[in-house]
Design an enzyme around this catalytic site. Structure first.
Site, PDB file in Angstrom:
ATOM      1  N   HIS A 151       0.654  38.190  72.684  1.00 17.64           N
ATOM      2  CA  HIS A 151       0.223  36.813  72.930  1.00 17.64           C
ATOM      3  C   HIS A 151       1.408  35.878  73.153  1.00 17.64           C
ATOM      4  O   HIS A 151       1.459  35.120  74.115  1.00 17.64           O
ATOM      5  CB  HIS A 151      -0.630  36.351  71.742  1.00 17.64           C
ATOM      6  CG  HIS A 151      -1.058  34.933  71.865  1.00 17.64           C
ATOM      7  ND1 HIS A 151      -0.459  33.930  71.152  1.00 17.64           N
ATOM      8  CD2 HIS A 151      -1.971  34.356  72.650  1.00 17.64           C
ATOM      9  CE1 HIS A 151      -1.016  32.790  71.489  1.00 17.64           C
ATOM     10  NE2 HIS A 151      -1.946  33.024  72.385  1.00 17.64           N
ATOM     11  N   ARG A 192      42.875  58.349  97.828  1.00 16.86           N
ATOM     12  CA  ARG A 192      41.918  57.419  97.211  1.00 16.86           C
ATOM     13  C   ARG A 192      40.542  58.021  97.065  1.00 16.86           C
ATOM     14  O   ARG A 192      40.067  58.711  97.955  1.00 16.86           O
ATOM     15  CB  ARG A 192      41.787  56.165  98.096  1.00 16.86           C
ATOM     16  CG  ARG A 192      43.052  55.389  98.237  1.00 16.86           C
ATOM     17  CD  ARG A 192      42.964  54.403  99.394  1.00 16.86           C
ATOM     18  NE  ARG A 192      44.204  53.650  99.474  1.00 16.86           N
ATOM     19  CZ  ARG A 192      44.368  52.434  98.951  1.00 16.86           C
ATOM     20  NH1 ARG A 192      43.376  51.826  98.361  1.00 16.86           N
ATOM     21  NH2 ARG A 192      45.531  51.833  99.042  1.00 16.86           N
ATOM     22  N   CYS A 244      -4.389  40.098  88.151  1.00 14.72           N
ATOM     23  CA  CYS A 244      -3.932  38.962  87.355  1.00 14.72           C
ATOM     24  C   CYS A 244      -3.273  39.379  86.048  1.00 14.72           C
ATOM     25  O   CYS A 244      -2.965  38.556  85.204  1.00 14.72           O
ATOM     26  CB  CYS A 244      -5.063  37.971  87.101  1.00 14.72           C
ATOM     27  SG  CYS A 244      -6.381  38.672  86.124  1.00 14.72           S
ATOM     28  N   MET A 289      36.736  55.491  89.415  1.00 16.88           N
ATOM     29  CA  MET A 289      37.407  56.760  89.748  1.00 16.88           C
ATOM     30  C   MET A 289      38.868  56.468  90.091  1.00 16.88           C
ATOM     31  O   MET A 289      39.314  55.339  90.031  1.00 16.88           O
ATOM     32  CB  MET A 289      36.670  57.422  90.898  1.00 16.88           C
ATOM     33  CG  MET A 289      35.281  57.888  90.481  1.00 16.88           C
ATOM     34  SD  MET A 289      34.406  58.735  91.774  1.00 16.88           S
ATOM     35  CE  MET A 289      34.217  57.473  92.988  1.00 16.88           C
ATOM     36  N   SER A 316     -10.873  41.029  89.850  1.00 16.98           N
ATOM     37  CA  SER A 316      -9.453  40.838  89.589  1.00 16.98           C
ATOM     38  C   SER A 316      -9.022  41.845  88.525  1.00 16.98           C
ATOM     39  O   SER A 316      -9.621  41.918  87.451  1.00 16.98           O
ATOM     40  CB  SER A 316      -9.203  39.408  89.116  1.00 16.98           C
ATOM     41  OG  SER A 316      -7.824  39.225  88.901  1.00 16.98           O
ATOM     42  N   TYR A 319      -4.491  39.756  96.775  1.00 17.16           N
ATOM     43  CA  TYR A 319      -3.510  38.799  96.259  1.00 17.16           C
ATOM     44  C   TYR A 319      -3.085  39.188  94.855  1.00 17.16           C
ATOM     45  O   TYR A 319      -3.766  39.961  94.178  1.00 17.16           O
ATOM     46  CB  TYR A 319      -4.082  37.368  96.254  1.00 17.16           C
ATOM     47  CG  TYR A 319      -5.166  37.166  95.235  1.00 17.16           C
ATOM     48  CD1 TYR A 319      -4.856  36.776  93.925  1.00 17.16           C
ATOM     49  CD2 TYR A 319      -6.500  37.381  95.558  1.00 17.16           C
ATOM     50  CE1 TYR A 319      -5.849  36.627  92.978  1.00 17.16           C
ATOM     51  CE2 TYR A 319      -7.496  37.229  94.615  1.00 17.16           C
ATOM     52  CZ  TYR A 319      -7.171  36.856  93.325  1.00 17.16           C
ATOM     53  OH  TYR A 319      -8.144  36.715  92.370  1.00 17.16           O
ATOM     54  N   ARG A 374      33.601  46.112 101.924  1.00 12.98           N
ATOM     55  CA  ARG A 374      32.282  46.480 101.398  1.00 12.98           C
ATOM     56  C   ARG A 374      31.440  45.208 101.256  1.00 12.98           C
ATOM     57  O   ARG A 374      31.985  44.097 101.287  1.00 12.98           O
ATOM     58  CB  ARG A 374      32.390  47.204 100.057  1.00 12.98           C
ATOM     59  CG  ARG A 374      33.046  46.393  98.982  1.00 12.98           C
ATOM     60  CD  ARG A 374      33.229  47.218  97.720  1.00 12.98           C
ATOM     61  NE  ARG A 374      34.084  46.508  96.798  1.00 12.98           N
ATOM     62  CZ  ARG A 374      34.835  47.092  95.869  1.00 12.98           C
ATOM     63  NH1 ARG A 374      34.850  48.389  95.752  1.00 12.98           N
ATOM     64  NH2 ARG A 374      35.570  46.384  95.068  1.00 12.98           N
ATOM     65  N   LYS A 410      34.166  53.788 100.802  1.00 13.03           N
ATOM     66  CA  LYS A 410      35.511  53.391 101.222  1.00 13.03           C
ATOM     67  C   LYS A 410      35.882  54.085 102.535  1.00 13.03           C
ATOM     68  O   LYS A 410      36.361  53.456 103.478  1.00 13.03           O
ATOM     69  CB  LYS A 410      36.522  53.749 100.133  1.00 13.03           C
ATOM     70  CG  LYS A 410      37.911  53.269 100.448  1.00 13.03           C
ATOM     71  CD  LYS A 410      38.877  53.584  99.324  1.00 13.03           C
ATOM     72  CE  LYS A 410      38.576  52.706  98.124  1.00 13.03           C
ATOM     73  NZ  LYS A 410      39.364  53.033  96.941  1.00 13.03           N
ATOM     74  N   GLY A 422      36.561  50.746  90.320  1.00 12.44           N
ATOM     75  CA  GLY A 422      37.489  51.074  89.243  1.00 12.44           C
ATOM     76  C   GLY A 422      37.089  52.275  88.409  1.00 12.44           C
ATOM     77  O   GLY A 422      37.749  52.600  87.433  1.00 12.44           O
TER      78      GLY A 422
HETATM   79  C1  PEP Z   1      -5.245  41.569  81.530  1.00 12.09           C
HETATM   80  O1  PEP Z   1      -5.794  42.226  80.655  1.00 12.09           O
HETATM   81  O2  PEP Z   1      -4.492  42.067  82.378  1.00 12.09           O
HETATM   82  C2  PEP Z   1      -5.460  40.122  81.611  1.00 12.09           C
HETATM   83  C3  PEP Z   1      -4.997  39.431  82.635  1.00 12.09           C
HETATM   84  O3  PEP Z   1      -6.089  39.520  80.576  1.00 12.09           O
HETATM   85  P1  PEP Z   1      -5.395  39.142  79.163  1.00 12.09           P
HETATM   86  O4  PEP Z   1      -3.941  39.405  79.301  1.00 12.09           O
HETATM   87  O5  PEP Z   1      -5.738  37.736  78.906  1.00 12.09           O
HETATM   88  O6  PEP Z   1      -6.070  40.095  78.236  1.00 12.09           O
END
Ligand code: PEP
Ligand code: MG
Length: 918
Positions: free
Chosen positions: A487, A126, A869, A137, A801, A889, A371, A23, A135
């Protein structure tokens, strides 16, 4: 030299929010930009810190106790102690003298004197910390009024009514905030007065009523505290202390915990002493709040409200209905113009949508605070893009304004915030989106009901891969067991189905088809609503609001693509997922989990036969038809991703996951015997199912280990992939296919399955079709040993990966299916862990391994491609980390692809390692 604690608005640096508070900084900035701001000065946060310093240790101890939200008795006792401690403190040395000097300067500036019975100066005191804590303080208005100065104010303004209105407000506020007296005492007295004078609204109370209120309020103070202090200097000193103290009000402490406001973000409050301007001087006065753009839709128009004859607290308290800013424009066009120009100037200076408080005193506009505005995700995205196009900010700045969470929230339906529903249970927010449906308890029922056109929510204790047909049929998934990478959670995210998992309060009885919680029983067909954004479960139908894929988001993400280094692919297993992923901008598939293709009953049946077979010949007999069935799906997906890489992972889960449970088979044997049927086949099944059971299936016969023990399995899977690619090539398409081996822990496993399964399949298909295939072969890195022996592995593969789900499980020795429901919440509470490692990559442990293995991989094989992944590929904080490694990636579930594109761009701009955003 003593510390300088006090600064005039003209002399300070507005960028130093830590010292001056948000403020204060805004008052400095607005003054220096030439907007009309009532003159004043700021007491720094440093002064507040020094105020607490003599009892810092004891205060910190009580704060820590309150942060834990103890039971009410303990809390109230702690607050009592804390406030008593703080009330006993003196202002830090030198501060009061400085305040006096600045008050003198202020008196000169405005030509009034503090405490002068003829021409009194009044101020507001203030609070304002480095980050906005709306609000949380305290603030005191109209300070400097007493029995004498009120008369001066009346004379000065020629408006006695107004003067006493200001006085009654001040006595009330001073009693409540500075002296800590229960406001109910004041408000009930005020209500009585309003009734007595037949006043519908506050401005209807006549002068005598106001005078009466002042006397009654003073009497309340006399009884609760002692004489109301008439000396304005004493009022000021007490008010400064009270504002300091409000940093430790229970609500401020709670808010800091909830918003993770740690001392490095904001430490103590500044105090702003500002000349009063009055919005309650008559119908040409008032107070308002305005946003520089519409914070709901992002539209470029002022948005806000104005309340005539009022002071700030009236707007907040909502006691009267304010007028829309459009109405304000019509009534006060000149003021509107001035306001518009000021607000836009601030927007430009701060490069963000502004939330501005203002007051009009007798037709003169004053700016009191600005703000950066809080907005809906929709407005956040739209305004960021618009401002970049208008040249207010750069594209990079626009990319940093939108949080990845905003993007996610824009893609899923949400519970309508107006619904105000109470949840019956809470689980983990496994897959975003809010949805209502009728309860079913078996995947087959889900399919059946869905065929009849019903919307169903599949409720299970936990799920297995062969439940997946039920996933597709259902509009949402609910389980009472399982974690964020269970899962149910992974699959739900992958297919973009809302899911709440591990709602342990729910007792789900799959056989009886009931779900109960706290004495309430839900039967099949009952309606429930799940909110995968929060993990909440509701009884009945709670209204939701649908997502909008606004063009501005597409545009913003196209800017993200120009900036980012990290590639973004998708985890997609089925044609519809692949199509969605491509639509959301995935540049290929980073993980296709082949096992999801076995969801169709005829395929599952064949797969079971393969698993149950005792000889190679028998296995091959069933693999032959099975691989032909898979080929069609592969073709479809490769076609959707034409020209972009698709990494297909060979089968991974423990084999018994595809088989019935031994006790189910026993039951069937029992029933068959009772019916006088032959049980030979069932007994064989039972023996095999028992033989396949493992004590630790996650560490058991799965992944590449299956490929090593049954190379024909990998041969036929590779064949399905290769034939699909070859056929597409012949048809003129450009499939870019890669094959990935899971669960590897030794380079020799890779060599073995390549030689015995994958390469023969590729060679055979090339020979048979005459099509030359260039299929890259790579491996998952999801065991610790694979990461540590990367110098050997990287030479054997074209890509790696990181399967960070399994890798996290392995590094911590935490079961990914159990940890999040059993002990991780407590670990987070106790701050043993900073974040759930299955959601946000553990940089110190798992991250170190990723960093090392990725670097080693590139050193021994510079052409190698490195991806991630696991679920972390779609987590912004983890993406900020991957930016700093040799990872090329990330791969995320289709719905998280847009978010990953944005996070990757932010990571690039900020050089990785960015912590929380907004
Ligand atoms: C992992 O283990 O990160 C993976 C991508 O394989 P899953 O989740 O199918 O075991
Ligand atoms: Mg894995």
């Amino acid at each position: 030299m003593p510390k300088k604690y006090v600064y005039d608005f003209e002399e300070a640096d507005y960028r130093n929010k830590k010292l001056f508070g948000g403020k204060g900084a805004s008052l400095i900035q607005m003054t220096q930009l030439g907007l009309r701001v009532p003159p004043g000065f700021i007491i720094t946060t440093e002064a507040c810190k020094d105020f607490f310093a003599p009892r810092r240790a004891e205060i910190a101890e009580l704060e820590a106790l309150l942060e834990k939200q103890p039971p009410p008795e303990v809390r109230d006792q702690a607050i009592g102690k804390l406030f008593a401690l703080i009330n006993g403190l003196d202002l830090p040395q030198g501060l009061w003298e400085e305040v006096l000097q600045h008050m003198r300067r202020l008196e000169e500036k405005v030509g009034r004197k503090f405490g002068d019975p003829e021409n009194p100066l009044l101020v507001s005191v203030r609070s304002g910390a480095a980050v906005s804590m709306p609000g949380m303080m305290d603030t005191v208005l109209n300070l400097g009024l007493n029995d004498q100065t009120v008369k001066g104010l009346a004379k000065q303004t020629g408006n006695e009514w107004f003067a006493y209105d200001a006085y009654r407000r001040f006595v009330n506020m001073f009693g409540r905030i500075v002296l800590g007296i229960d406001d109910k005492l004041f408000s009930s007295a005020w209500e009585e007065i309003k009734k007595k004078y037949n006043a519908k609204e506050d401005p209807d109370v006549p002068l005598e009523g106001l005078k009466e209120a002042v006397e009654r309020f003073k009497e309340i103070i006399r009884r609760q505290y002692g004489e109301f202090p008439q000396d304005p200097w004493e009022q000021l000193k007490l008010a400064i202390k009270a504002v300091f103290r409000s940093w430790d009000s229970p609500r401020a402490i709670f808010y800091r915990v909830a918003e993770k406001i740690t001392p490095d973000v904001a430490d103590c409050t500044a105090v702003n002493v500002v000349t009063m301007v009055f919005g309650n001087m008559g119908w040409d006065s008032g107070t308002g709040v305005v946003f520089s753009r519409d914070v709901a839709t992002g539209e470029n128009r002022l948005y806000g409200e104005f309340l005539p004859v009022a002071q700030g607290e009236d707007v907040v308290a909502g006691i009267r209905t304010p007028m829309d800013i459009e109405e304000f424009r019509k009534r006060f066009p000149h003021l509107y113009d001035e306001l518009y120009k000021g607000v836009k100037l601030l927007e430009k200076a701060n490069k963000d949508v502004q939330d501005v408080e203002f007051t009009v005193e007798r037709g003169k506009l004053y700016f009191l605070q600005c703000r950066n505005a809080k907005m809906t995700p929709l407005a956040r995205v739209k305004t960021a893009v618009d401002m970049a196009k208008e040249g207010v900010i750069t594209k990079e700045e626009a990319l940093l304004k939108v949080s990845p969470d905003h993007v996610l929230q824009l893609l899923y339906p949400r519970i309508d915030p107006k619904a105000k529903a109470q949840p019956i249970a809470k689980g983990l927010p496994a897959s975003p989106g809010a949805v209502s449906g009728q309860l079913v308890f078996h995947p087959d029922d889900a399919v059946r009901w869905a065929r009849e056109g019903k919307k169903v929510i599949l409720a299970r204790v936990e799920t297995k891969p062969d439940d997946v047909h039920g996933f597709y049929a259902a509009v949402g998934i609910l389980t009472s067991r399982g974690g964020m990478t269970s899962h149910a959670a992974v699959v739900a995210r992958a297919i973009g189905k809302p899911a709440v998992v591990g709602a342990e309060a729910l007792v789900i009885d799959e056989a009886a088809k009931t779900m109960s919680v706290g004495g309430q029983v839900f039967k099949e067909g009952d309606w429930v609503t799940i909110d995968g954004n929060t993990g909440n479960v509701y009884a009945g139908v709670v209204p939701t609001v649908e997502p909008e894929l606004i063009p501005e988001l597409e545009e913003l993400l196209s800017w993200a693509d120009e900036v980012r280094r990290l590639g973004v692919r998708a985890n997609a297993d089925l044609p519809e997922d692949a199509a969605l992923a491509r639509k959301f901008g995935a540049r290929g598939i980073g993980l296709l989990r082949i096992e999801r293709m076995f969801r169709k009953p005829e395929r599952l049946d064949l797969l079971r036969k393969v698993i149950l077979a005792e000889t190679r010949e028998e296995r091959v007999k069933h693999l032959e038809p099975l691989y032909r069935m898979l080929k069609g799906d592969f073709k479809e997906i490769f076609k959707i991703m034409d020209g972009l890489p698709v990494i297909v992972r060979l089968i991974d889960p423990p084999l018994h996951e595809f088989l019935p449970k031994p006790e189910e088979v026993l039951q069937q044997i029992y029933e068959a015997k009772a019916a006088g049927r032959d049980t030979k086949e069932l007994e064989r099944l039972y023996a095999r199912v028992k033989a396949l059971q493992e004590a630790n299936p996650m560490l058991g016969h799965r992944g590449v280990r299956v490929g090593v023990t049954y190379p024909e399995f990998y041969y036929y899977l590779s064949r399905a992939i290769a034939e699909a690619a070859a056929e597409l090539k012949k048809e003129g398409h450009n499939p870019v296919v890669e094959i990935m081996i899971p669960q590897v822990s030794d380079v020799r496993e890779i060599r073995y399955v390549k030689e015995k399964g994958i390469l023969p399949a590729l060679r055979d298909v090339e020979k048979e079709t005459g099509v030359r295939l260039e299929v890259k072969i790579g491996t998952m890195v999801e065991t610790v040993r694979a990461a540590l022996t990367m110098d050997q592995i990287a030479k054997e593969v074209d890509f790696i990966s990181f399967g960070t789900n399994d890798l996290t499980q392995a590094v911590f020795s935490f079961s990914r299916d159990d940890a999040e429901n059993k002990f991780i919440p407590q670990y987070l509470d106790l701050k043993i862990l900073d974040a759930d490692p299955f959601e946000t990559l553990d940089v110190a442990g798992v991250g170190k391994l990723v960093e090392l293995a990725a670097r080693t991989a590139k050193e021994v094989n510079p052409k190698i491609e490195v991806g991630v992944c696991g679920e972390h590929g779609g987590d912004p904080k983890s993406i900020y980390f991957f930016e700093k490694t040799a990872v090329d990636y990330v791969s995320a579930s289709p719905f998280r692809v847009p978010l990953a594109r944005l996070a990757a761009a932010q990571a690039r701009i900020l050089g990785g390692g960015k912590a929380d955003r907004e």
